[in-house]
Scaffold this active site. Structure first.
Site, PDB file in Angstrom:
ATOM      1  N   ASN A   1     -78.355  75.533 -73.470  1.00 51.45           N
ATOM      2  CA  ASN A   1     -78.805  74.767 -74.630  1.00 51.45           C
ATOM      3  C   ASN A   1     -79.941  73.865 -74.174  1.00 51.45           C
ATOM      4  O   ASN A   1     -79.717  72.869 -73.492  1.00 51.45           O
ATOM      5  CB  ASN A   1     -77.613  73.937 -75.153  1.00 51.45           C
ATOM      6  CG  ASN A   1     -78.020  72.935 -76.215  1.00 51.45           C
ATOM      7  OD1 ASN A   1     -79.105  73.003 -76.776  1.00 51.45           O
ATOM      8  ND2 ASN A   1     -77.132  71.988 -76.488  1.00 51.45           N
TER       9      ASN A   1
ATOM     10  N   LYS B   1     -81.821  72.014 -75.919  1.00 48.59           N
ATOM     11  CA  LYS B   1     -81.980  70.803 -76.739  1.00 48.59           C
ATOM     12  C   LYS B   1     -83.467  70.627 -77.094  1.00 48.59           C
ATOM     13  O   LYS B   1     -84.164  71.615 -77.254  1.00 48.59           O
ATOM     14  CB  LYS B   1     -81.395  69.585 -76.015  1.00 48.59           C
ATOM     15  CG  LYS B   1     -79.966  69.862 -75.525  1.00 48.59           C
ATOM     16  CD  LYS B   1     -79.260  68.651 -75.008  1.00 48.59           C
ATOM     17  CE  LYS B   1     -77.857  69.041 -74.564  1.00 48.59           C
ATOM     18  NZ  LYS B   1     -77.056  67.928 -74.104  1.00 48.59           N
TER      19      LYS B   1
ATOM     20  N   HIS C   1     -72.902  70.551 -82.503  1.00 49.85           N
ATOM     21  CA  HIS C   1     -73.050  69.901 -81.196  1.00 49.85           C
ATOM     22  C   HIS C   1     -72.862  68.396 -81.378  1.00 49.85           C
ATOM     23  O   HIS C   1     -73.254  67.845 -82.412  1.00 49.85           O
ATOM     24  CB  HIS C   1     -74.431  70.214 -80.606  1.00 49.85           C
ATOM     25  CG  HIS C   1     -74.557  69.743 -79.201  1.00 49.85           C
ATOM     26  ND1 HIS C   1     -74.818  68.431 -78.890  1.00 49.85           N
ATOM     27  CD2 HIS C   1     -74.410  70.391 -78.016  1.00 49.85           C
ATOM     28  CE1 HIS C   1     -74.829  68.303 -77.564  1.00 49.85           C
ATOM     29  NE2 HIS C   1     -74.594  69.480 -77.015  1.00 49.85           N
TER      30      HIS C   1
ATOM     31  N   GLU D   1     -74.428  65.981 -80.369  1.00 50.54           N
ATOM     32  CA  GLU D   1     -75.676  65.255 -80.678  1.00 50.54           C
ATOM     33  C   GLU D   1     -76.047  65.417 -82.151  1.00 50.54           C
ATOM     34  O   GLU D   1     -76.632  64.513 -82.755  1.00 50.54           O
ATOM     35  CB  GLU D   1     -76.794  65.732 -79.746  1.00 50.54           C
ATOM     36  CG  GLU D   1     -76.579  65.187 -78.327  1.00 50.54           C
ATOM     37  CD  GLU D   1     -77.075  66.085 -77.211  1.00 50.54           C
ATOM     38  OE1 GLU D   1     -77.879  66.992 -77.476  1.00 50.54           O
ATOM     39  OE2 GLU D   1     -76.647  65.873 -76.059  1.00 50.54           O
TER      40      GLU D   1
ATOM     41  N   GLU E   1     -66.738  70.410 -75.481  1.00 55.49           N
ATOM     42  CA  GLU E   1     -67.664  69.546 -74.751  1.00 55.49           C
ATOM     43  C   GLU E   1     -67.243  68.091 -74.925  1.00 55.49           C
ATOM     44  O   GLU E   1     -67.549  67.471 -75.960  1.00 55.49           O
ATOM     45  CB  GLU E   1     -69.087  69.712 -75.298  1.00 55.49           C
ATOM     46  CG  GLU E   1     -69.615  71.120 -75.182  1.00 55.49           C
ATOM     47  CD  GLU E   1     -71.138  71.142 -75.198  1.00 55.49           C
ATOM     48  OE1 GLU E   1     -71.713  71.609 -74.214  1.00 55.49           O
ATOM     49  OE2 GLU E   1     -71.740  70.676 -76.176  1.00 55.49           O
TER      50      GLU E   1
ATOM     51  N   GLY F   1     -74.386  65.309 -70.198  1.00 59.29           N
ATOM     52  CA  GLY F   1     -75.567  64.669 -69.612  1.00 59.29           C
ATOM     53  C   GLY F   1     -75.265  63.487 -68.716  1.00 59.29           C
ATOM     54  O   GLY F   1     -76.160  62.720 -68.361  1.00 59.29           O
TER      55      GLY F   1
ATOM     56  N   SER G   1     -72.073  68.604 -68.296  1.00 59.24           N
ATOM     57  CA  SER G   1     -72.409  68.434 -66.872  1.00 59.24           C
ATOM     58  C   SER G   1     -71.986  69.608 -66.005  1.00 59.24           C
ATOM     59  O   SER G   1     -71.584  69.425 -64.854  1.00 59.24           O
ATOM     60  CB  SER G   1     -71.823  67.126 -66.333  1.00 59.24           C
ATOM     61  OG  SER G   1     -72.424  66.029 -66.990  1.00 59.24           O
TER      62      SER G   1
HETATM   63  P1  PGA Z   1     -75.300  68.929 -70.124  1.00 61.53           P
HETATM   64  O1  PGA Z   1     -75.224  69.246 -71.699  1.00 61.53           O
HETATM   65  O2  PGA Z   1     -74.990  70.229 -69.411  1.00 61.53           O
HETATM   66  O3  PGA Z   1     -76.668  68.444 -69.886  1.00 61.53           O
HETATM   67  O4  PGA Z   1     -74.227  67.911 -69.854  1.00 61.53           O
HETATM   68  C1  PGA Z   1     -74.271  70.115 -72.225  1.00 61.53           C
HETATM   69  C2  PGA Z   1     -74.455  70.250 -73.713  1.00 61.53           C
HETATM   70  O5  PGA Z   1     -74.692  69.250 -74.380  1.00 61.53           O
HETATM   71  O6  PGA Z   1     -74.361  71.375 -74.251  1.00 61.53           O
END
Ligand code: PGA
Length: 250
Positions: A11, A13, A97, A99, A167, A173, A212
């Site tokens: 992803n 983003k 997601h 976000e 997640e 992140g 992560s």
């Molecule tokens: P990350 O994000 O691997 O940077 O922690 C995962 C995600 O939000 O899908």
């Protein structure tokens, strides 16, 4: 029943310019040199979808969207429909997601409508769920996550067009990850919901772990029972680190 074939999804983003499509080409090259035993999906930003689809023609890398609107078409400035993603050649779309849930106030009803729109167009919906740090601290993880799965699944969803991505919001992140035991507990709870919902074929739904995931922790996380792949953010942006994660299935 055998576990479903794993899927590792990247992803991107809101990252990547035209030149970044080279990373997908490099990834393709790495995979062609040494095969991996999982399916691979990259979800670049909407601006790069057409380029990414062009670059992966004839390859085993699938391309997906990061979000879609609930409607097929209409007066929704700036939005993208599932029909448009399908038309472009996408096979999957991420919905709900964390976000999107936090930045755009998307609730389970909205996520369910988006998943439904995706599935109606023949896309596989990757439905994201996960608890916040406060919810985990309060011992609400299983309740929150199972409620999100139940409420975000469209009525007409089928095992074949549904993927759940667990997640934990606090792991995205941050470099922090739950323990293998914590992941196992949540994925088992999600599996129960899926079996209740789909019967036997609930075993065929992939449940991805995300938050992560890096080359150095992928093997441990991917070995957890009921973990059928990963949804990867930061580490999917570079071919080398994404390929390092795919090595968990090497
Ligand atoms: P990350 O994000 O691997 O940077 O922690 C995962 C995600 O939000 O899908």
């Amino acid at each position: 029943m055998a576990a479903p074939k794993a899927l590792v999804a990247g992803n991107w983003k809101m990252n990547g310019l035209k030149a970044s499509v080279q990373e997908i080409e490099d990834l393709q090259k790495l995979i062609s040199e040494k095969n991996v035993h999982c399916d691979v999906l990259v979800c670049p930003p909407a601006t790069l979808l057409a380029h990414a689809i062009e670059a992966t023609k004839g390859s085993s890398i699938a391309i997906g969207g990061q979000d879609c609107h609930t409607a097929r078409a209409g007066a929704h400035t700036g939005d993208i429909s599932a029909e448009m993603l399908k038309d472009l050649g996408c096979s999957h779309v991420i919905v709900g997601h964390s976000e999107r849930r936090s930045d755009h106030g998307e609730d389970n009803d909205m996520v369910r409508a988006k998943a439904s729109a995706a599935q109606r167009e023949g896309l596989v919906a990757i439905i994201c769920v996960g608890e916040t740090e406060a919810e985990r601290d309060n011992g609400q993880t299983l309740a929150v996550v199972t409620e999100q799965v139940v409420a975000s699944l469209p009525e007409e969803a089928e095992a074949i067009n549904t993927i759940i991505a667990y997640e934990p919001v606090w792991a995205i992140g941050t470099g922090k990850t739950p323990t293998a035991a914590d992941v196992a507990e949540v994925h088992a709870a999600i599996r129960s919901v899926l079996k209740e919902r789909f019967g036997e074929s609930g075993d065929e739904v992939r449940i991805l772990y995300g938050g992560s995931v890096k080359p150095d922790n992928a093997a441990e996380l991917m070995a957890v029972e009921n973990v059928n792949g990963a949804l990867v953010g930061g580490a999917s942006l570079k071919a080398e680190s994404f390929y390092g994660i795919l090595q968990a299935y090497g």
